[in-house]
Design an enzyme around this catalytic site. Structure first.
Site, mmCIF file in Angstrom:
data_model
loop_
_atom_site.group_PDB
_atom_site.id
_atom_site.type_symbol
_atom_site.label_atom_id
_atom_site.label_comp_id
_atom_site.label_asym_id
_atom_site.label_seq_id
_atom_site.Cartn_x
_atom_site.Cartn_y
_atom_site.Cartn_z
ATOM 1 C CE LYS A 266 -3.660 -2.026 3.022
ATOM 2 N NZ LYS A 266 -4.620 -2.196 2.033
ATOM 3 N NE ARG A 340 -10.718 -9.922 -1.655
ATOM 4 C CZ ARG A 340 -11.057 -9.167 -2.779
ATOM 5 N NH1 ARG A 340 -11.339 -9.365 -3.597
ATOM 6 N NH2 ARG A 340 -11.225 -7.660 -1.952
HETATM 7 N N1 BES Z 1 -8.281 -3.745 4.625
HETATM 8 C C1 BES Z 1 -8.171 -3.351 3.198
HETATM 9 C C2 BES Z 1 -9.754 -2.505 2.878
HETATM 10 C C3 BES Z 1 -9.563 -1.081 3.618
HETATM 11 C C4 BES Z 1 -9.142 0.017 2.613
HETATM 12 C C5 BES Z 1 -10.038 -1.090 5.280
HETATM 13 C C6 BES Z 1 -9.582 1.342 3.369
HETATM 14 C C7 BES Z 1 -10.169 0.382 5.617
HETATM 15 C C8 BES Z 1 -10.107 1.192 4.703
HETATM 16 C C9 BES Z 1 -8.228 -4.487 2.219
HETATM 17 O O1 BES Z 1 -7.374 -5.442 2.784
HETATM 18 C C10 BES Z 1 -7.442 -3.941 1.026
HETATM 19 O O2 BES Z 1 -6.539 -4.142 1.276
HETATM 20 N N2 BES Z 1 -7.962 -4.340 -0.091
HETATM 21 C C11 BES Z 1 -8.500 -4.199 -0.859
HETATM 22 C C12 BES Z 1 -8.981 -5.242 -1.817
HETATM 23 C C13 BES Z 1 -8.428 -4.808 -4.054
HETATM 24 C C14 BES Z 1 -6.596 -5.203 -3.356
HETATM 25 C C15 BES Z 1 -8.823 -5.868 -4.155
HETATM 26 C C16 BES Z 1 -8.520 -2.690 -1.418
HETATM 27 O O3 BES Z 1 -9.726 -2.249 -1.203
HETATM 28 O O4 BES Z 1 -8.058 -1.263 -2.445
HETATM 29 MN MN MN Z 2 -5.242 -5.151 2.280
#
Ligand code: BES
Ligand code: MN
Ligand code: ZN
Length: 487
Positions: A266, A340
């Site tokens: 990230k 997931r």
């Molecule tokens: N934990 C994150 C989701 C999240 C984002 C929670 C912002 C709280 C605030 C999750 O694990 C994630 O990174 N999801 C990705 C999925 C994508 C890679 C398909 C996302 O939402 O970008």
């Molecule tokens: Mn994530």
């Protein structure tokens, strides 16, 4: 703060009495001396109005305006109660009284009193475990007395007090766990805390370590954990009521103690917020704590999979194919879609228990935050009846849900050329494709997925709440479990 609902409180013994009043309040039942102050001060009850007068006894009397009486809302009440808690703290009141002489729309006297007491209990919450304040600055919070609605008898008030304290304790558990720093709240620590909660309320708790997780072939959890030096944990908490339960509800939580994204790392900005990626796990711990304390006649199993998600030489990578606990294969296209991966195994495990309902809680997608912001959690379920009930329960306690689709049409987006499914469907419909992925691992006629990414924590303090964990989903679920026990 400590809240006691009382039918005939000794208002004259309190440091500070707060009276919440809407506009056109002439016929509202308040003590005669308060009525006189309202008249003398020409207090109208507008939403932006608040006055404090010295009044003996009680020493201070504060009138807080709620705006139009026909527009009273849970939200407005909550903001007013938060103002009260913050005021009492600043003024160092030791004992306060709160009078809210109204019924909220669609709620009866008991429900209104309970939610007011519940909100008030958490209204002064602040996570300060790591603030090294000087001793003289430590202000103990006030003890509050909430005046019971006149329609309530003493037996009901007693029951409400017990319920409110159970819910307040559980919400505190959730908030403290979720707000805890990610170097302290590791998977192991989270499992230890679950065990401690279970011991306190007298329920069963089984903690599975790395070897057990490997033996159970939880491919998703093992894959995400590969980048970490911390061991993963898989935890099952079980509350069985004394009398035989008609219903069994399994709750499943995402317990990513820190989500860096892994190899699909990230951006640095706000990455610290990813300590909240275990809010789902914290929720299921808190919910079962309250269910046990309230002795609800429903069997509840809380399950969570815990690990952090980090990059390293051994971390799982895009391009890998992982065999999950249920035997399905997953092509990893983005290691940041780790939630997931761990939930899939936890949901499969939960399905094996054959519960009547499975509900999962996960800070799963940024897409859900884009869609709904922080006012509602995303609700995904193929079960219309369950959707209706959960939404209704959420509305009653100000813990709102908004349903988004989980239609099979979206499956195309997670189809893989190399495996049974891939772990990301890309940006479009991201909250739904995550839910559609999870569905492949659920074998239960009644399942709901809650995406709490936008609701589980507040990025900054608001008029209604502190910064950090909000315990989203907890009140809604307790309301649902209680409604099951009534039917
Ligand atoms: N934990 C994150 C989701 C999240 C984002 C929670 C912002 C709280 C605030 C999750 O694990 C994630 O990174 N999801 C990705 C999925 C994508 C890679 C398909 C996302 O939402 O970008
Ligand atoms: Mn994530
Ligand atoms: Zn995550």
């Amino acid at each position: 703060m400590q809240v006691d609902i009382s039918r005939d409180p000794k208002l004259s013994k309190l440091d500070h009495l707060f009276v919440l009043l809407a506009e056109d309040n002439r016929d509202v039942d308040v003590p005669p001396d308060v009525r006189k102050v309202i008249g003398d001060a020409r207090f109208e009850g507008r939403g932006d109005e608040a006055i404090t007068v010295l009044h003996d006894p009680p020493r201070k009397l504060t009138l807080i305006g709620l705006g139009k009486a026909d527009k009273l809302s849970l939200r407005g009440l909550r903001a007013a109660l938060t103002t009260i808690a913050r005021t009492a703290k600043k003024q160092r009141d030791k004992t306060i009284g709160v009078l809210f002489p109204y019924l909220l729309p669609n709620l009866d006297a008991a429900q209104t009193t309970r939610i007011a007491a519940d909100y008030l209990s958490g209204a002064d919450y602040k996570y300060d475990a790591y603030i090294t304040v000087k001793k003289e600055d430590k202000r103990p919070s006030a003890a509050a007395t909430l005046v019971a609605h006149p329609d309530l008898d003493s037996k009901t008030v007693k029951a409400l007090n017990a319920q409110v304290s159970a819910v307040a304790d559980a919400i505190r558990t959730v908030r403290d766990l979720a707000n805890g720093p990610c170097n302290i709240i590791t998977a192991t620590a989270l499992a230890d805390r679950a065990e401690a909660v279970a011991a306190e309320v007298g329920i069963k708790c089984t903690v599975y370590g790395k070897r057990d997780i490997q033996r159970m072939k939880m491919g998703g959890l093992i894959a995400v954990n590969r980048g970490s030096v911390e061991e993963p944990r898989f935890v099952v908490m079980e509350y069985t009521p004394k009398k035989r339960a008609k219903q069994h509800v399994a709750l499943v939580g995402k317990g990513i103690t820190f989500d860096s994204g892994g190899i699909s790392i990230k951006p640095a900005e706000k990455m610290e917020e990813m300590k909240f990626d275990m809010c789902g796990a914290a929720s299921v711990i808190g919910i079962i704590e309250a269910a046990a304390k309230m002795e609800l006649p429903v069997k509840v199993t809380s399950i969570f999979a815990a690990t952090d998600n980090l990059p390293s030489g051994s971390a799982y990578k895009p391009g890998e194919i992982i065999t999950m606990m249920n035997g399905k294969t997953v092509e990893v296209v983005n290691t940041d879609a780790e939630g997931r991966m761990v939930l899939a195994d936890a949901l499969h495990y939960a399905s094996g228990l054959k519960p009547n309902h499975i509900i999962d809680y996960a800070t799963l997608t940024g897409a859900c935050v884009v869609a709904l912001g922080s006012e509602a959690s995303g609700l995904f379920t193929p079960d219309d009846e369950l959707a209706r009930k959960l939404i209704e329960c959420g509305e009653r306690v100000g813990d709102r849900l908004w349903r988004l689709p989980i239609w099979d049409e979206y499956k195309d987006l997670v189809r893989s050329d190399w495996a049974d499914i891939k772990n990301s469907g890309g940006r479009w419909g991201g909250a739904t494709t995550a839910a559609v992925f999870l569905k492949e691992f659920v074998d239960c006629p009644s399942w709901a997925h809650l995406d709490i990414a936008g609701t589980a924590y507040a990025e900054s303090e608001t008029s209604r709440d502190a910064r950090g964990s909000t315990a989203a989903g907890v009140r809604m679920t307790l309301e649902f479990l209680e409604s099951l026990s009534r039917s």
